[in-house]
Design an enzyme around this catalytic site. Sequence first.
Site, PDB file in Angstrom:
ATOM      1  N   ARG A  36       7.897   2.608   2.152  1.00 22.19           N
ATOM      2  CA  ARG A  36       6.730   1.708   2.107  1.00 22.19           C
ATOM      3  C   ARG A  36       5.466   2.442   1.662  1.00 22.19           C
ATOM      4  NH1 ARG A  36       8.209  -2.957   5.710  1.00 22.19           N
ATOM      5  NH2 ARG A  36       6.093  -3.737   5.625  1.00 22.19           N
ATOM      6  N   TYR A  70       3.051   1.667  -1.346  1.00 19.32           N
ATOM      7  CA  TYR A  70       2.127   0.541  -1.115  1.00 19.32           C
ATOM      8  C   TYR A  70       1.073   0.925  -0.074  1.00 19.32           C
ATOM      9  CZ  TYR A  70       0.694  -4.285  -0.061  1.00 19.32           C
ATOM     10  OH  TYR A  70      -0.012  -5.446   0.142  1.00 19.32           O
ATOM     11  N   GLY A  90      -0.926   3.839  -1.202  1.00 19.60           N
ATOM     12  CA  GLY A  90      -1.657   3.358  -2.384  1.00 19.60           C
ATOM     13  C   GLY A  90      -2.898   2.582  -1.964  1.00 19.60           C
ATOM     14  N   PHE A 143      13.055 -17.433   4.757  1.00 18.10           N
ATOM     15  CA  PHE A 143      13.564 -18.382   5.766  1.00 18.10           C
ATOM     16  C   PHE A 143      13.519 -19.818   5.224  1.00 18.10           C
ATOM     17  CE2 PHE A 143      12.457 -15.577   9.746  1.00 18.10           C
ATOM     18  CZ  PHE A 143      13.519 -14.745   9.427  1.00 18.10           C
ATOM     19  N   PRO A 148       7.222  -2.068  10.499  1.00 13.70           N
ATOM     20  CA  PRO A 148       6.305  -2.045  11.649  1.00 13.70           C
ATOM     21  C   PRO A 148       6.791  -2.948  12.786  1.00 13.70           C
ATOM     22  CG  PRO A 148       5.066  -2.238   9.606  1.00 13.70           C
ATOM     23  CD  PRO A 148       6.507  -2.416   9.246  1.00 13.70           C
ATOM     24  N   GLN A 170       4.979  -4.143  15.510  1.00 14.49           N
ATOM     25  CA  GLN A 170       4.095  -5.227  15.947  1.00 14.49           C
ATOM     26  C   GLN A 170       2.827  -5.226  15.115  1.00 14.49           C
ATOM     27  OE1 GLN A 170       3.182  -4.711  20.071  1.00 14.49           O
ATOM     28  NE2 GLN A 170       2.388  -2.644  19.821  1.00 14.49           N
ATOM     29  N   ARG A 171       2.341  -6.426  14.861  1.00 13.21           N
ATOM     30  CA  ARG A 171       1.141  -6.511  14.032  1.00 13.21           C
ATOM     31  C   ARG A 171       0.363  -7.770  14.378  1.00 13.21           C
ATOM     32  NH1 ARG A 171       2.472  -6.534   8.050  1.00 13.21           N
ATOM     33  NH2 ARG A 171       2.698  -4.294   8.207  1.00 13.21           N
TER      34      ARG A 171
HETATM   35  P1  NAD Z   1       1.435 -11.391  -5.720  1.00 15.47           P
HETATM   36  O1  NAD Z   1       2.518 -10.420  -6.032  1.00 15.47           O
HETATM   37  O2  NAD Z   1       1.744 -12.841  -5.737  1.00 15.47           O
HETATM   38  O3  NAD Z   1       0.196 -11.172  -6.684  1.00 15.47           O
HETATM   39  C1  NAD Z   1      -0.128  -9.938  -7.262  1.00 15.47           C
HETATM   40  C2  NAD Z   1      -0.527 -10.197  -8.706  1.00 15.47           C
HETATM   41  O4  NAD Z   1      -0.889  -8.968  -9.327  1.00 15.47           O
HETATM   42  C3  NAD Z   1       0.621 -10.777  -9.530  1.00 15.47           C
HETATM   43  O5  NAD Z   1       0.162 -11.869 -10.273  1.00 15.47           O
HETATM   44  C4  NAD Z   1       1.056  -9.616 -10.408  1.00 15.47           C
HETATM   45  O6  NAD Z   1       1.645 -10.040 -11.618  1.00 15.47           O
HETATM   46  C5  NAD Z   1      -0.262  -8.881 -10.591  1.00 15.47           C
HETATM   47  N1  NAD Z   1      -0.097  -7.459 -10.913  1.00 15.47           N
HETATM   48  C6  NAD Z   1       0.693  -6.553 -10.278  1.00 15.47           C
HETATM   49  N2  NAD Z   1       0.560  -5.348 -10.853  1.00 15.47           N
HETATM   50  C7  NAD Z   1      -0.348  -5.493 -11.861  1.00 15.47           C
HETATM   51  C8  NAD Z   1      -0.895  -4.610 -12.824  1.00 15.47           C
HETATM   52  N3  NAD Z   1      -0.532  -3.307 -12.888  1.00 15.47           N
HETATM   53  N4  NAD Z   1      -1.780  -5.090 -13.723  1.00 15.47           N
HETATM   54  C9  NAD Z   1      -2.150  -6.401 -13.708  1.00 15.47           C
HETATM   55  N5  NAD Z   1      -1.656  -7.293 -12.810  1.00 15.47           N
HETATM   56  C10 NAD Z   1      -0.762  -6.832 -11.904  1.00 15.47           C
HETATM   57  O7  NAD Z   1       0.846 -10.961  -4.318  1.00 15.47           O
HETATM   58  P2  NAD Z   1      -0.200 -11.689  -3.378  1.00 15.47           P
HETATM   59  O8  NAD Z   1       0.514 -12.030  -2.128  1.00 15.47           O
HETATM   60  O9  NAD Z   1      -0.935 -12.738  -4.104  1.00 15.47           O
HETATM   61  O10 NAD Z   1      -1.175 -10.480  -3.057  1.00 15.47           O
HETATM   62  C11 NAD Z   1      -2.415 -10.309  -3.725  1.00 15.47           C
HETATM   63  C12 NAD Z   1      -3.137  -9.091  -3.182  1.00 15.47           C
HETATM   64  O11 NAD Z   1      -3.352  -9.246  -1.772  1.00 15.47           O
HETATM   65  C13 NAD Z   1      -2.367  -7.789  -3.353  1.00 15.47           C
HETATM   66  O12 NAD Z   1      -3.276  -6.765  -3.695  1.00 15.47           O
HETATM   67  C14 NAD Z   1      -1.776  -7.530  -1.994  1.00 15.47           C
HETATM   68  O13 NAD Z   1      -1.587  -6.154  -1.765  1.00 15.47           O
HETATM   69  C15 NAD Z   1      -2.822  -8.124  -1.071  1.00 15.47           C
HETATM   70  N6  NAD Z   1      -2.229  -8.527   0.212  1.00 15.47           N
HETATM   71  C16 NAD Z   1      -1.387  -9.595   0.281  1.00 15.47           C
HETATM   72  C17 NAD Z   1      -0.813  -9.936   1.489  1.00 15.47           C
HETATM   73  C18 NAD Z   1       0.133 -11.106   1.640  1.00 15.47           C
HETATM   74  O14 NAD Z   1       0.627 -11.343   2.731  1.00 15.47           O
HETATM   75  N7  NAD Z   1       0.384 -11.870   0.616  1.00 15.47           N
HETATM   76  C19 NAD Z   1      -1.097  -9.182   2.635  1.00 15.47           C
HETATM   77  C20 NAD Z   1      -1.931  -8.079   2.524  1.00 15.47           C
HETATM   78  C21 NAD Z   1      -2.510  -7.770   1.303  1.00 15.47           C
HETATM   79  N1  UDP Z   2      12.265 -10.069   7.683  1.00 18.92           N
HETATM   80  C1  UDP Z   2      13.389 -10.677   8.221  1.00 18.92           C
HETATM   81  N2  UDP Z   2      14.183 -11.417   7.407  1.00 18.92           N
HETATM   82  C2  UDP Z   2      13.918 -11.614   6.093  1.00 18.92           C
HETATM   83  C3  UDP Z   2      12.765 -10.989   5.539  1.00 18.92           C
HETATM   84  C4  UDP Z   2      11.959 -10.221   6.375  1.00 18.92           C
HETATM   85  O1  UDP Z   2      13.677 -10.552   9.412  1.00 18.92           O
HETATM   86  O2  UDP Z   2      14.696 -12.313   5.418  1.00 18.92           O
HETATM   87  C5  UDP Z   2      11.387  -9.294   8.583  1.00 18.92           C
HETATM   88  C6  UDP Z   2      10.993  -7.902   8.072  1.00 18.92           C
HETATM   89  O3  UDP Z   2      11.944  -6.939   8.453  1.00 18.92           O
HETATM   90  C7  UDP Z   2       9.665  -7.726   8.778  1.00 18.92           C
HETATM   91  C8  UDP Z   2       9.080  -9.125   8.862  1.00 18.92           C
HETATM   92  O4  UDP Z   2      10.165 -10.012   8.680  1.00 18.92           O
HETATM   93  O5  UDP Z   2       9.873  -7.247  10.098  1.00 18.92           O
HETATM   94  C9  UDP Z   2       8.017  -9.412   7.836  1.00 18.92           C
HETATM   95  O6  UDP Z   2       8.539  -9.059   6.560  1.00 18.92           O
HETATM   96  P1  UDP Z   2       7.735  -9.293   5.215  1.00 18.92           P
HETATM   97  O7  UDP Z   2       8.480  -8.595   4.134  1.00 18.92           O
HETATM   98  O8  UDP Z   2       7.462 -10.739   5.046  1.00 18.92           O
HETATM   99  O9  UDP Z   2       6.301  -8.618   5.455  1.00 18.92           O
HETATM  100  P2  UDP Z   2       5.849  -7.138   5.945  1.00 18.92           P
HETATM  101  O10 UDP Z   2       7.001  -6.410   6.550  1.00 18.92           O
HETATM  102  O11 UDP Z   2       5.334  -6.481   4.711  1.00 18.92           O
HETATM  103  O12 UDP Z   2       4.817  -7.454   6.946  1.00 18.92           O
END
Ligand code: NAD
Ligand code: UDP
Length: 325
Positions: free
Chosen positions: A141, A144, A147, A190, A271, A273-274
């Site tokens: 992980r 990410y 990063g 799910f 992780p 718990q969050r």
């Molecule tokens: P997503 O994958 O749907 O969207 C990411 C977008 O970025 C996509 O459209 C993808 O094509 C584009 N992209 C990826 N790499 C690129 C690059 N090198 N150049 C140009 N475009 C690029 O994800 P999302 O859920 O919409 O997440 C958006 C942002 O929010 C991300 O930065 C993610 O880390 C952050 N975030 C999301 C969540 C979540 O639960 N969805 C949680 C925490 C943080």
């Molecule tokens: N998870 C799961 N079944 C699935 C996909 C994910 O039990 O089919 C679990 C995964 O192991 C994690 C939680 O659900 O504990 C959230 O996963 P997700 O990938 O959505 O987000 P993140 O782990 O990045 O918070």
Amino acid sequence: MMRILVTGGAGFIGSHLIDRLMSAGHEVICLDNYFTGRKHNVAQWYGHPRFELIRHDITDPIRLEVDQIYHLACPASPVHYQYNPIKTAKTSFLGTVNMLGLAKRVKARLLMASTSEVYGDPHVHPQTEDYWGNVNPIGIRSCYDEGKRVAETLCFDYHRQHNLEIRVARIFNIYGPRMLENDGRVVSNFIVQALQGQPLTVYGRGEQTRSFCYVSDLVDGLIRLMNGDHLGPVNLGNPSEYTILQLAELIRDRIDPALPIEFRPLPQDDPQQRRPDISRAQAWLKWQPLVSVQDGLDRTIADFRDRQQAAATLIADRLPEGSIS
Ligand code: NAD
Ligand code: UDP
């Protein structure tokens, strides 16, 4: 009215943000390389005089004239960010350097979409912004998590060194319409499994927790953070916490209570718990989530159903008449 760049604008969160910014009357540039984004997500704005779509990879620099940058470009689902982890790290580091460089040149304000993953497998619960986290720097992980951590560092160094206006949001698990069916995240998995009448796959014993925030609430928080006075970091998420097993039951019971739940191995460094402490967002942004998990899941399930229906209709229309009964 401002000119606003949304990197990753064709993605899940980015496209909802663009809907809101367009509706508010701004000029919006959506920039995306379509790795996990879909043109379809922003197709409603094609041809609009205030909307522009650019195919570009943020690991390469770009010159644009804008007032604000919502920097969201980065794959967010573990399945996608682990597909090419080196590219993920480059997107976070080089991509953020390029966007900060752009912001510096045109004196734009930049909001970075960071993540609760900066807390890693947290020893503090719920997570407050002053917790420094427990992140494995060499795990699957890390591309990410680390990063995003270095992207936060870059934002604050550009602020200290160049006086750049930055905002940092630490986003917790978000769900809602337009999540990709195959992105492997728990809510989409799910829902897709249940709609297809398949068992729901719970990893580990399902005792790990997450806190799920509906996308419209997040978008509201991002806009408040961008236009407020505080740099952050600010947690944006919904504090109502569920075990993954509870979530599986919640989704299954809304679609087909007879479906079985299957247990699969827990991925490495998952992780335990969050849950966000959102006191800072409440105080600074006057923000808190409004959509309950029950309501949000119903809206998300409806969207997945519609898409499944549309895909089935498309296939049926393309097949020669009489080939399916
Ligand atoms: P997503 O994958 O749907 O969207 C990411 C977008 O970025 C996509 O459209 C993808 O094509 C584009 N992209 C990826 N790499 C690129 C690059 N090198 N150049 C140009 N475009 C690029 O994800 P999302 O859920 O919409 O997440 C958006 C942002 O929010 C991300 O930065 C993610 O880390 C952050 N975030 C999301 C969540 C979540 O639960 N969805 C949680 C925490 C943080
Ligand atoms: N998870 C799961 N079944 C699935 C996909 C994910 O039990 O089919 C679990 C995964 O192991 C994690 C939680 O659900 O504990 C959230 O996963 P997700 O990938 O959505 O987000 P993140 O782990 O990045 O918070």
